[in-house]
Design a protein around this motif. Structure first.
Motif, mmCIF file in Angstrom:
data_model
loop_
_atom_site.group_PDB
_atom_site.id
_atom_site.type_symbol
_atom_site.label_atom_id
_atom_site.label_comp_id
_atom_site.label_asym_id
_atom_site.label_seq_id
_atom_site.Cartn_x
_atom_site.Cartn_y
_atom_site.Cartn_z
ATOM 1 N N GLY A 24 6.963 14.726 10.794
ATOM 2 C CA GLY A 24 6.962 13.338 10.372
ATOM 3 C C GLY A 24 5.729 12.571 10.777
ATOM 4 O O GLY A 24 4.896 13.042 11.549
ATOM 5 N N ILE A 25 5.648 11.374 10.226
ATOM 6 C CA ILE A 25 4.560 10.450 10.495
ATOM 7 C C ILE A 25 5.170 9.119 10.886
ATOM 8 O O ILE A 25 6.029 8.586 10.177
ATOM 9 C CB ILE A 25 3.663 10.257 9.249
ATOM 10 C CG1 ILE A 25 3.055 11.585 8.801
ATOM 11 C CG2 ILE A 25 2.573 9.223 9.529
ATOM 12 C CD1 ILE A 25 2.351 11.512 7.449
ATOM 13 N N HIS A 26 4.707 8.574 12.003
ATOM 14 C CA HIS A 26 5.165 7.256 12.446
ATOM 15 C C HIS A 26 4.374 6.201 11.682
ATOM 16 O O HIS A 26 3.161 6.106 11.812
ATOM 17 C CB HIS A 26 4.962 7.106 13.951
ATOM 18 C CG HIS A 26 5.529 5.853 14.499
ATOM 19 N ND1 HIS A 26 5.165 5.363 15.720
ATOM 20 C CD2 HIS A 26 6.448 4.977 14.015
ATOM 21 C CE1 HIS A 26 5.816 4.245 15.962
ATOM 22 N NE2 HIS A 26 6.602 3.995 14.937
ATOM 23 N N CYS A 27 5.060 5.431 10.879
ATOM 24 C CA CYS A 27 4.422 4.404 10.049
ATOM 25 C C CYS A 27 4.184 3.146 10.885
ATOM 26 O O CYS A 27 4.925 2.178 10.798
ATOM 27 C CB CYS A 27 5.286 4.084 8.831
ATOM 28 S SG CYS A 27 4.568 2.859 7.723
ATOM 29 N N VAL A 28 3.126 3.184 11.698
ATOM 30 C CA VAL A 28 2.757 1.993 12.456
ATOM 31 C C VAL A 28 2.138 0.964 11.520
ATOM 32 O O VAL A 28 2.245 -0.232 11.732
ATOM 33 C CB VAL A 28 1.818 2.314 13.633
ATOM 34 C CG1 VAL A 28 2.554 3.076 14.710
ATOM 35 C CG2 VAL A 28 0.594 3.083 13.184
ATOM 36 N N ASN A 29 1.478 1.471 10.464
ATOM 37 C CA ASN A 29 0.975 0.647 9.363
ATOM 38 C C ASN A 29 0.595 1.588 8.227
ATOM 39 O O ASN A 29 0.498 2.805 8.415
ATOM 40 C CB ASN A 29 -0.197 -0.254 9.793
ATOM 41 C CG ASN A 29 -1.385 0.525 10.293
ATOM 42 O OD1 ASN A 29 -1.884 1.429 9.612
ATOM 43 N ND2 ASN A 29 -1.856 0.190 11.485
ATOM 44 N N SER A 30 0.397 1.032 7.055
ATOM 45 C CA SER A 30 0.136 1.867 5.876
ATOM 46 C C SER A 30 -1.182 2.631 5.998
ATOM 47 O O SER A 30 -1.283 3.770 5.546
ATOM 48 C CB SER A 30 0.167 1.029 4.608
ATOM 49 O OG SER A 30 -0.783 -0.009 4.681
ATOM 50 N N ASP A 31 -2.199 2.024 6.622
ATOM 51 C CA ASP A 31 -3.485 2.719 6.775
ATOM 52 C C ASP A 31 -3.329 3.993 7.595
ATOM 53 O O ASP A 31 -3.923 5.026 7.275
ATOM 54 C CB ASP A 31 -4.523 1.805 7.440
ATOM 55 C CG ASP A 31 -4.978 0.668 6.534
ATOM 56 O OD1 ASP A 31 -4.859 0.809 5.291
ATOM 57 O OD2 ASP A 31 -5.431 -0.359 7.063
ATOM 58 N N PHE A 32 -2.525 3.936 8.659
ATOM 59 C CA PHE A 32 -2.304 5.116 9.493
ATOM 60 C C PHE A 32 -1.624 6.220 8.683
ATOM 61 O O PHE A 32 -1.998 7.389 8.778
ATOM 62 C CB PHE A 32 -1.474 4.760 10.729
ATOM 63 C CG PHE A 32 -1.207 5.938 11.607
ATOM 64 C CD1 PHE A 32 -2.190 6.429 12.449
ATOM 65 C CD2 PHE A 32 0.028 6.572 11.588
ATOM 66 C CE1 PHE A 32 -1.954 7.532 13.260
ATOM 67 C CE2 PHE A 32 0.276 7.672 12.390
ATOM 68 C CZ PHE A 32 -0.717 8.149 13.230
ATOM 69 N N PRO A 80 0.813 -1.228 0.000
ATOM 70 C CA PRO A 80 0.000 0.000 0.000
ATOM 71 C C PRO A 80 0.845 1.277 0.000
ATOM 72 O O PRO A 80 0.424 2.300 -0.548
ATOM 73 C CB PRO A 80 -0.824 -0.107 1.291
ATOM 74 C CG PRO A 80 -0.840 -1.552 1.623
ATOM 75 C CD PRO A 80 0.476 -2.095 1.132
ATOM 76 N N MET A 81 2.035 1.220 0.578
ATOM 77 C CA MET A 81 2.901 2.397 0.579
ATOM 78 C C MET A 81 3.456 2.686 -0.817
ATOM 79 O O MET A 81 3.695 3.836 -1.162
ATOM 80 C CB MET A 81 4.043 2.234 1.589
ATOM 81 C CG MET A 81 3.584 2.253 3.039
ATOM 82 S SD MET A 81 2.672 3.748 3.495
ATOM 83 C CE MET A 81 3.909 4.994 3.285
ATOM 84 N N ILE A 82 3.613 1.652 -1.630
ATOM 85 C CA ILE A 82 4.047 1.870 -3.011
ATOM 86 C C ILE A 82 2.989 2.679 -3.754
ATOM 87 O O ILE A 82 3.310 3.605 -4.505
ATOM 88 C CB ILE A 82 4.309 0.523 -3.731
ATOM 89 C CG1 ILE A 82 5.439 -0.223 -3.047
ATOM 90 C CG2 ILE A 82 4.627 0.753 -5.203
ATOM 91 C CD1 ILE A 82 5.571 -1.663 -3.490
ATOM 92 N N GLU A 83 1.727 2.354 -3.514
ATOM 93 C CA GLU A 83 0.639 3.102 -4.147
ATOM 94 C C GLU A 83 0.637 4.557 -3.680
ATOM 95 O O GLU A 83 0.372 5.462 -4.470
ATOM 96 C CB GLU A 83 -0.706 2.424 -3.874
ATOM 97 C CG GLU A 83 -0.822 1.039 -4.486
ATOM 98 C CD GLU A 83 -0.506 1.004 -5.982
ATOM 99 O OE1 GLU A 83 -1.018 1.868 -6.732
ATOM 100 O OE2 GLU A 83 0.267 0.119 -6.396
ATOM 101 N N VAL A 84 0.922 4.786 -2.409
ATOM 102 C CA VAL A 84 1.011 6.157 -1.893
ATOM 103 C C VAL A 84 2.143 6.892 -2.598
ATOM 104 O O VAL A 84 1.980 8.037 -3.028
ATOM 105 C CB VAL A 84 1.216 6.162 -0.355
ATOM 106 C CG1 VAL A 84 1.575 7.556 0.149
ATOM 107 C CG2 VAL A 84 -0.022 5.629 0.355
ATOM 108 N N LEU A 85 3.301 6.246 -2.726
ATOM 109 C CA LEU A 85 4.432 6.869 -3.426
ATOM 110 C C LEU A 85 4.062 7.229 -4.858
ATOM 111 O O LEU A 85 4.369 8.326 -5.337
ATOM 112 C CB LEU A 85 5.644 5.935 -3.427
ATOM 113 C CG LEU A 85 6.350 5.692 -2.102
ATOM 114 C CD1 LEU A 85 7.431 4.633 -2.269
ATOM 115 C CD2 LEU A 85 6.924 6.973 -1.543
ATOM 116 N N LYS A 86 3.397 6.316 -5.545
ATOM 117 C CA LYS A 86 2.993 6.580 -6.932
ATOM 118 C C LYS A 86 2.045 7.773 -7.008
ATOM 119 O O LYS A 86 2.174 8.626 -7.894
ATOM 120 C CB LYS A 86 2.327 5.338 -7.537
ATOM 121 C CG LYS A 86 3.303 4.219 -7.829
ATOM 122 C CD LYS A 86 2.570 2.997 -8.381
ATOM 123 C CE LYS A 86 3.521 1.866 -8.666
ATOM 124 N NZ LYS A 86 2.828 0.655 -9.160
#
Length: 168
Positions: free
Chosen positions: A148-156, A50-56
């Motif tokens: 910054g954002i703490h990446c506890v998971n991609s949804d967060f 899901p983070m790849i989709e965010v990057l895109k």
């Protein structure tokens, strides 16, 4: 003795590239294992889909993306061919290296040098949002004025970027 020395160095530095070169200084011929060492140290890295989709999405929206990692320049060169599509989304990378004394997250010098790097790229007026999975790395960034954002998971991360109006 080898494992003891490796673990002792890892506890102090924890940059695989730096660890490799320090071990090479002590063990003649160890440098012949360089490619294997980097292959093994990079083998556990897998992207979060899901983070790849965010990057895109961010890239398509015109945001500048920079990779900040603790893997080191030579480790990155080994790692990059496994994920060329993902790595192509980044406008640059800022990595520990011999040139910056292997300063790495969460060292304040690492973040200060990254800001200098951005200034040299003509991006001094841009807001930075740093996303990392380790809170100690975010604390270091906060100390030099990077949000910054703490990446506890991609949804967060996605929800936080929506809240900040970065994502729709």
């Amino acid at each position: 003795f080898f494992l003891f020395r490796a673990f002792t160095i890892a506890l102090k530095d924890f940059i695989w590239e730096d660890i490799f070169y320090k071990l090479s200084d002590h063990y003649q011929g160890f440098d012949r294992f360089k490619e294997d060492f980097f292959d093994i140290s990079n083998s556990c890295c897998e992207p979060i889909v899901p983070m790849i989709e965010v990057l895109k999405y961010l890239k398509a929206s015109g945001y500048k993306l920079f990779l900040l990692s603790n893997i080191g320049n030579e480790s990155y060169d080994n790692f990059r061919p496994r994920f060329t599509e993902i790595m192509s989304l980044f406008d640059g990378q800022y990595l520990p290296s011999k040139e910056n004394d292997y300063h790495h997250k969460p060292n304040l010098k690492y973040y200060q040098s990254f800001i200098e790097y951005l200034n040299n790229q003509g991006l001094s007026d841009k807001q930075i949002i740093f996303i990392d999975d380790l809170s100690k790395n975010l604390e270091g960034a906060f100390k030099v004025g990077i949000s910054g954002i703490h990446c506890v998971n991609s949804d967060f991360v996605i929800e936080t970027l929506k809240y900040l109006s970065v994502l729709e």
